[in-house]
Motif scaffolding. Structure first.
Motif, PDB file in Angstrom:
ATOM      1  N   LEU A 151     -64.777  80.450 -21.494  1.00 48.15           N
ATOM      2  CA  LEU A 151     -64.385  81.770 -20.991  1.00 48.15           C
ATOM      3  C   LEU A 151     -65.270  82.798 -21.681  1.00 48.15           C
ATOM      4  O   LEU A 151     -65.094  83.084 -22.864  1.00 48.15           O
ATOM      5  CB  LEU A 151     -62.899  82.025 -21.288  1.00 48.15           C
ATOM      6  CG  LEU A 151     -61.942  80.920 -20.816  1.00 48.15           C
ATOM      7  CD1 LEU A 151     -60.505  81.248 -21.211  1.00 48.15           C
ATOM      8  CD2 LEU A 151     -62.052  80.691 -19.310  1.00 48.15           C
TER       9      LEU A 151
ATOM     10  N   LEU B 194     -56.161  83.940 -11.402  1.00 47.44           N
ATOM     11  CA  LEU B 194     -57.420  83.219 -11.514  1.00 47.44           C
ATOM     12  C   LEU B 194     -57.173  81.714 -11.620  1.00 47.44           C
ATOM     13  O   LEU B 194     -57.844  80.917 -10.961  1.00 47.44           O
ATOM     14  CB  LEU B 194     -58.211  83.722 -12.723  1.00 47.44           C
ATOM     15  CG  LEU B 194     -59.542  83.018 -12.984  1.00 47.44           C
ATOM     16  CD1 LEU B 194     -60.503  83.162 -11.796  1.00 47.44           C
ATOM     17  CD2 LEU B 194     -60.190  83.556 -14.260  1.00 47.44           C
TER      18      LEU B 194
ATOM     19  N   TRP C 169     -57.648  86.322 -20.741  1.00 53.66           N
ATOM     20  CA  TRP C 169     -56.988  86.212 -19.431  1.00 53.66           C
ATOM     21  C   TRP C 169     -55.473  86.046 -19.572  1.00 53.66           C
ATOM     22  O   TRP C 169     -54.841  85.375 -18.769  1.00 53.66           O
ATOM     23  CB  TRP C 169     -57.576  85.051 -18.609  1.00 53.66           C
ATOM     24  CG  TRP C 169     -58.984  85.255 -18.171  1.00 53.66           C
ATOM     25  CD1 TRP C 169     -60.108  84.733 -18.731  1.00 53.66           C
ATOM     26  CD2 TRP C 169     -59.440  86.046 -17.060  1.00 53.66           C
ATOM     27  NE1 TRP C 169     -61.226  85.138 -18.045  1.00 53.66           N
ATOM     28  CE2 TRP C 169     -60.842  85.946 -17.009  1.00 53.66           C
ATOM     29  CE3 TRP C 169     -58.779  86.830 -16.093  1.00 53.66           C
ATOM     30  CZ2 TRP C 169     -61.617  86.596 -16.045  1.00 53.66           C
ATOM     31  CZ3 TRP C 169     -59.542  87.472 -15.138  1.00 53.66           C
ATOM     32  CH2 TRP C 169     -60.940  87.357 -15.117  1.00 53.66           C
TER      33      TRP C 169
ATOM     34  N   SER D 257     -53.789  88.880 -14.029  1.00 52.76           N
ATOM     35  CA  SER D 257     -55.100  88.486 -13.499  1.00 52.76           C
ATOM     36  C   SER D 257     -55.413  87.041 -13.860  1.00 52.76           C
ATOM     37  O   SER D 257     -55.957  86.286 -13.051  1.00 52.76           O
ATOM     38  CB  SER D 257     -56.200  89.392 -14.063  1.00 52.76           C
ATOM     39  OG  SER D 257     -56.016  90.722 -13.661  1.00 52.76           O
ATOM     40  N   GLY D 258     -55.081  86.656 -15.094  1.00 52.46           N
ATOM     41  CA  GLY D 258     -55.331  85.286 -15.532  1.00 52.46           C
ATOM     42  C   GLY D 258     -54.523  84.276 -14.735  1.00 52.46           C
ATOM     43  O   GLY D 258     -55.037  83.215 -14.353  1.00 52.46           O
TER      44      GLY D 258
ATOM     45  N   HIS E 123     -62.573  90.242  -8.729  1.00 53.27           N
ATOM     46  CA  HIS E 123     -61.667  90.171  -9.880  1.00 53.27           C
ATOM     47  C   HIS E 123     -60.248  89.900  -9.383  1.00 53.27           C
ATOM     48  O   HIS E 123     -59.812  90.492  -8.402  1.00 53.27           O
ATOM     49  CB  HIS E 123     -61.706  91.482 -10.675  1.00 53.27           C
ATOM     50  CG  HIS E 123     -61.122  91.341 -12.040  1.00 53.27           C
ATOM     51  ND1 HIS E 123     -59.760  91.331 -12.264  1.00 53.27           N
ATOM     52  CD2 HIS E 123     -61.698  91.176 -13.257  1.00 53.27           C
ATOM     53  CE1 HIS E 123     -59.525  91.169 -13.548  1.00 53.27           C
ATOM     54  NE2 HIS E 123     -60.692  91.071 -14.180  1.00 53.27           N
TER      55      HIS E 123
ATOM     56  N   SER F 128     -57.457  90.866 -10.337  1.00 50.93           N
ATOM     57  CA  SER F 128     -56.486  91.890 -10.714  1.00 50.93           C
ATOM     58  C   SER F 128     -55.512  92.173  -9.570  1.00 50.93           C
ATOM     59  O   SER F 128     -55.914  92.247  -8.406  1.00 50.93           O
ATOM     60  CB  SER F 128     -57.226  93.180 -11.074  1.00 50.93           C
ATOM     61  OG  SER F 128     -56.315  94.259 -11.129  1.00 50.93           O
TER      62      SER F 128
ATOM     63  N   GLY G 217     -66.361  86.722 -16.938  1.00 48.84           N
ATOM     64  CA  GLY G 217     -65.644  87.890 -16.446  1.00 48.84           C
ATOM     65  C   GLY G 217     -66.285  89.172 -16.957  1.00 48.84           C
ATOM     66  O   GLY G 217     -67.452  89.178 -17.335  1.00 48.84           O
TER      67      GLY G 217
END
Length: 196
Positions: free
Chosen positions: A85, A66, A58, A62-63, A164, A166, A44
């Protein structure tokens, strides 16, 4: 870096590095995960403020998104013998004029290589965002992030580029519905194959 580096000695070297003194003074630990058996590397940009404060990569909306895209549970995602990660910078870079500052230049070049050398079983690299894509794909990256993600098939079977996750990227996702219909199913297939 010495040929005898271990995960522990690399972590300590990162903590001790003079370039990370400001983060150290704030009590921030480097935020990444790496294990000898890792099969998937998620690269990332840099931890967000919430993740840095919690000490867990994360650890935000966002995490969650993902993990959904990857098709894995949180315990799987948090297992360093499944997922490495590796953000482009292991510390929150601070607030900029519009969003967070970019990851520091040269950070990934210094620390990713020795860590990856200790993870010989990586079968898939997921490149989240333009910083990771520019660094790892170099001249193979598209002119824009959208171009790179749209050309995801060009990087298979061992790399998948992503936008991303987000919540702020909802407009991008609305403009690019092919991402969820085309890219995410292939991503999940590749992750499942790498973890099998």
């Amino acid at each position: 870096m010495s040929a005898t580096m271990t995960f522990e000695s690399i972590r300590q070297a990162i903590v001790d590095d003079a370039e990370n003194a400001a983060a150290r003074e704030l009590g921030h630990e480097p935020l990444y995960a790496a294990g000898a058996g890792a099969r998937v590397a998620v690269v990332g940009q840099a931890p967000g403020r919430k993740a840095q404060e919690s000490g867990l990569a994360w650890n935000d909306a966002s995490g969650k998104k993902l993990m959904d895209w990857l098709g894995v549970s949180e315990p799987q995602f948090r297992d360093p013998d499944l997922f490495a990660l590796l953000p482009m910078d292991f510390f929150y870079p601070g607030k900029g004029g519009s969003g967070d500052l970019p990851p520091r230049k040269g950070f990934a070049a210094r620390w990713h290589t020795p860590l990856l050398e200790l993870m010989p079983d990586i079968r898939l690299t997921v490149l989240v965002g333009s910083y990771a894509q520019a660094y790892y794909l170099e001249e193979r990256a598209g002119r824009t992030l959208t171009d790179t993600v749209r050309a995801y098939r060009d990087y298979l079977p061992d790399v998948v580029p992503l936008v991303h996750p987000s919540p702020l990227n909802f407009r991008w996702q609305a403009r690019n519905p092919w991402f969820l219909t085309d890219v995410v199913p292939v991503l999940r297939e590749r992750v499942a194959a790498a973890l099998a």
